[in-house]
Design a protein around this motif. Structure first.
Motif, PDB file in Angstrom:
ATOM      1  N   UNK A  29     -36.855  -4.501 -92.946  1.00 46.44           N
ATOM      2  CA  UNK A  29     -37.915  -4.856 -91.990  1.00 46.44           C
ATOM      3  C   UNK A  29     -37.942  -6.364 -91.762  1.00 46.44           C
ATOM      4  N   UNK A  30     -37.855  -7.120 -92.855  1.00 48.78           N
ATOM      5  CA  UNK A  30     -37.878  -8.585 -92.744  1.00 48.78           C
ATOM      6  C   UNK A  30     -36.645  -9.082 -91.997  1.00 48.78           C
ATOM      7  N   UNK A  31     -35.476  -8.530 -92.337  1.00 50.43           N
ATOM      8  CA  UNK A  31     -34.226  -8.997 -91.697  1.00 50.43           C
ATOM      9  C   UNK A  31     -34.174  -8.612 -90.223  1.00 50.43           C
ATOM     10  N   UNK A  32     -34.732  -7.439 -89.879  1.00 50.98           N
ATOM     11  CA  UNK A  32     -34.779  -7.064 -88.460  1.00 50.98           C
ATOM     12  C   UNK A  32     -35.653  -8.064 -87.693  1.00 50.98           C
ATOM     13  N   UNK A  33     -36.797  -8.399 -88.268  1.00 52.70           N
ATOM     14  CA  UNK A  33     -37.661  -9.393 -87.631  1.00 52.70           C
ATOM     15  C   UNK A  33     -36.921 -10.707 -87.430  1.00 52.70           C
ATOM     16  N   UNK A  34     -36.214 -11.157 -88.466  1.00 47.17           N
ATOM     17  CA  UNK A  34     -35.474 -12.429 -88.382  1.00 47.17           C
ATOM     18  C   UNK A  34     -34.409 -12.357 -87.288  1.00 47.17           C
ATOM     19  N   UNK A  35     -33.686 -11.235 -87.237  1.00 46.61           N
ATOM     20  CA  UNK A  35     -32.625 -11.118 -86.211  1.00 46.61           C
ATOM     21  C   UNK A  35     -33.214 -11.144 -84.809  1.00 46.61           C
ATOM     22  N   UNK A  36     -34.329 -10.441 -84.610  1.00 47.49           N
ATOM     23  CA  UNK A  36     -34.962 -10.445 -83.283  1.00 47.49           C
ATOM     24  C   UNK A  36     -35.406 -11.856 -82.899  1.00 47.49           C
ATOM     25  N   UNK A  37     -35.990 -12.548 -83.859  1.00 48.69           N
ATOM     26  CA  UNK A  37     -36.490 -13.910 -83.591  1.00 48.69           C
ATOM     27  C   UNK A  37     -35.321 -14.833 -83.246  1.00 48.69           C
ATOM     28  N   UNK A  38     -34.232 -14.717 -83.996  1.00 49.28           N
ATOM     29  CA  UNK A  38     -33.062 -15.575 -83.722  1.00 49.28           C
ATOM     30  C   UNK A  38     -32.402 -15.220 -82.397  1.00 49.28           C
ATOM     31  N   UNK A  39     -32.342 -13.913 -82.102  1.00 50.05           N
ATOM     32  CA  UNK A  39     -31.734 -13.511 -80.817  1.00 50.05           C
ATOM     33  C   UNK A  39     -32.545 -14.053 -79.641  1.00 50.05           C
ATOM     34  N   UNK A  40     -33.834 -14.236 -79.870  1.00 55.92           N
ATOM     35  CA  UNK A  40     -34.691 -14.759 -78.796  1.00 55.92           C
ATOM     36  C   UNK A  40     -34.760 -16.291 -78.827  1.00 55.92           C
ATOM     37  N   UNK A  44     -38.218 -22.278 -81.399  1.00 55.43           N
ATOM     38  CA  UNK A  44     -37.915 -23.395 -80.496  1.00 55.43           C
ATOM     39  C   UNK A  44     -36.528 -23.979 -80.798  1.00 55.43           C
ATOM     40  N   UNK A  45     -35.564 -23.075 -80.880  1.00 52.03           N
ATOM     41  CA  UNK A  45     -34.181 -23.515 -81.073  1.00 52.03           C
ATOM     42  C   UNK A  45     -33.771 -23.660 -82.533  1.00 52.03           C
ATOM     43  N   UNK A  46     -34.700 -23.505 -83.465  1.00 49.10           N
ATOM     44  CA  UNK A  46     -34.340 -23.570 -84.900  1.00 49.10           C
ATOM     45  C   UNK A  46     -34.095 -22.149 -85.410  1.00 49.10           C
ATOM     46  N   UNK A  47     -32.956 -21.952 -86.060  1.00 46.13           N
ATOM     47  CA  UNK A  47     -32.629 -20.622 -86.577  1.00 46.13           C
ATOM     48  C   UNK A  47     -33.461 -20.310 -87.821  1.00 46.13           C
ATOM     49  N   UNK A  48     -33.922 -19.050 -87.929  1.00 49.62           N
ATOM     50  CA  UNK A  48     -34.583 -18.606 -89.170  1.00 49.62           C
ATOM     51  C   UNK A  48     -33.497 -18.139 -90.129  1.00 49.62           C
ATOM     52  N   UNK A  49     -33.510 -18.657 -91.337  1.00 49.01           N
ATOM     53  CA  UNK A  49     -32.489 -18.292 -92.323  1.00 49.01           C
ATOM     54  C   UNK A  49     -33.167 -17.744 -93.576  1.00 49.01           C
ATOM     55  N   UNK A  50     -32.736 -16.550 -93.983  1.00 45.86           N
ATOM     56  CA  UNK A  50     -33.318 -15.921 -95.180  1.00 45.86           C
ATOM     57  C   UNK A  50     -32.635 -16.450 -96.433  1.00 45.86           C
ATOM     58  N   UNK A  51     -33.437 -16.934 -97.388  1.00 43.39           N
ATOM     59  CA  UNK A  51     -32.914 -17.244 -98.722  1.00 43.39           C
ATOM     60  C   UNK A  51     -33.422 -16.107 -99.602  1.00 43.39           C
ATOM     61  N   UNK A  52     -32.496 -15.262-100.056  1.00 44.16           N
ATOM     62  CA  UNK A  52     -32.911 -13.960-100.574  1.00 44.16           C
ATOM     63  C   UNK A  52     -32.416 -13.727-101.992  1.00 44.16           C
TER      64      UNK A  52
END
Ligand code: ACM
Length: 384
Positions: A29-40, A44-52
């Motif tokens: 669920x968290x990674x899907x959210x991150x992928x959607x946010x990055x695809x959009x 504001x141009x900064x990539x979300x990166x998961x440290x997991x």
């Protein structure tokens, strides 16, 4: 996005251990959210990166890894935890460093931390409705069984108090099992249930041992039509570990089921399958984990600062069109306005929704108001 600093977020869901099936779904669920946010376009141009990291379903590892995420990896926000024992282990760490934990799991309530956003159901959003439904349809003689840690103790206490408001009510037993209980460990409880014949069983068993309970029940020849198991923690994820039909006829109260017939839910499930294939098992905790990532991202776009002081004002009161309906973070108690639902398991391991709130219900984590039949009290003004 390559030329801007990424936003690093901490992710702590158990990929191994006794709650790994539900933990892996929360991770997705968290990674899907991150992928959607990055695809959009990211933040504001900064990539979300998961440290997991994988805390392996062990509260002490959660605390250590939360400290590591904050001190070594420099994250400001952590998404994670399933068992309340793990949340209780992480809270002192985020409070010490004044960081933020997003917690996407139903829990026992009676807690507030200014460093936590709680996006799963509080007891007035699942237990109250389940008590009302079960006692109205089956009777008020309840048998309580749970895993041996804080959430089951507290959730059983609340269910006991709710059921005891009903005429003819009786708490027949309260039993606790090891987190790694197997089917044979349930033998004594099954014999006791056969003897006491409750109107329904309330299970606060969590994780992989849930399948063993439902199997033991089915093998005992009990009939869910007359003595069902009711739960808040038996989701599509736990059912996916049982043979076909084993959980059929039993009930769960949750704000989200995979079977919700809405465009928002269908679209989200399609995106999940595109990203993760057919192996994922969406459920209430998956959905909370997904939508809370978007709540965070939307707040960060407005604050332009991951620090809690700048971020929190944009999280509190914010809303999001989640698969369950439009959710809202309550600004006073940091919990979430959600849509109570009751589902009955069908033979496909999905839930047939038998009752649902038409509007979201405000979180009341301290159960200040908790009369039975409280489906419409404290309504949010937004329709589903
Ligand atoms: C839980 O421990 N909050 C399911």
């Amino acid at each position: 996005m390559a030329d801007k600093d990424p936003v690093r977020v901490g992710i702590l869901f158990s990929e191994t251990g006794v709650t790994s099936t539900i933990g892996l779904s929360q991770l997705q669920g968290a990674l899907l959210g991150i992928e959607e946010i990055n695809e959009a376009g990211g933040i504001d141009g900064r990539e979300l990166v998961a440290v997991r990291y994988d805390p392996q379903s062990q509260p002490a590892r959660y605390a250590d890894l939360a400290e590591r995420l904050i001190v070594q990896d420099g994250v400001n926000v952590i998404f994670g935890c399933y068992m309340s024992s793990s949340r209780k282990a992480v809270i002192p760490v985020v409070e010490k460093w004044n960081k933020l934990l997003f917690y996407p799991t139903l829990y026992e309530g009676f807690e507030y931390s200014g460093n936590v956003i709680y996006t799963g159901a509080a007891p007035n959003q699942n237990s109250v409705q389940l008590a009302e439904f079960m006692t109205a349809n089956f009777g008020a003689r309840v048998y309580l069984i749970g895993s041996d840690y804080i959430y089951p103790y507290e959730s059983n206490r609340i269910m006991g108090e709710l059921v005891l408001q009903r005429p003819g009510s009786e708490k027949l037993a309260e039993r606790y099992m090891a987190l790694d209980a197997t089917e044979k460990d349930y033998a004594a409880v099954i014999a006791d249930i056969r003897n006491k014949r409750p109107d329904f069983i309330f299970s606060t068993v969590v994780g992989e041992s849930t399948a063993a309970l439902y199997r033991a029940y089915a093998e005992a020849g009990f009939d869910p039509k007359t003595m069902p198991i009711a739960s808040l923690t038996t989701s599509e994820a736990e059912i996916s570990q049982m043979a076909r039909g084993v959980a059929a006829g039993h009930y769960t109260s949750a704000p989200y089921f995979q079977s919700i017939q809405s465009d928002a839910n269908r679209r989200c499930l399609t995106r999940l399958r595109q990203h993760f294939g057919d192996g994922s098992v969406p459920n209430l905790c998956w959905e909370s984990s997904y939508f809370q990532m978007h709540i965070f991202a939307n707040a960060l776009r407005q604050s332009d600062d991951e620090g809690i002081a700048r971020l929190l004002p944009h999280i509190l009161g914010s809303e999001f069109d989640a698969p369950q309906g439009r959710v809202k973070i309550d600004p006073t108690n940091h919990h979430t306005c959600l849509y109570p639902r009751i589902g009955r398991v069908n033979v496909d391991g999905q839930f047939t929704i038998v009752r649902q709130a038409t509007r979201s219900v405000y979180p009341d984590p301290y159960l200040v108001t908790h009369s039975l039949g409280d489906w419409t009290a404290k309504l949010d003004t937004l329709p589903v």
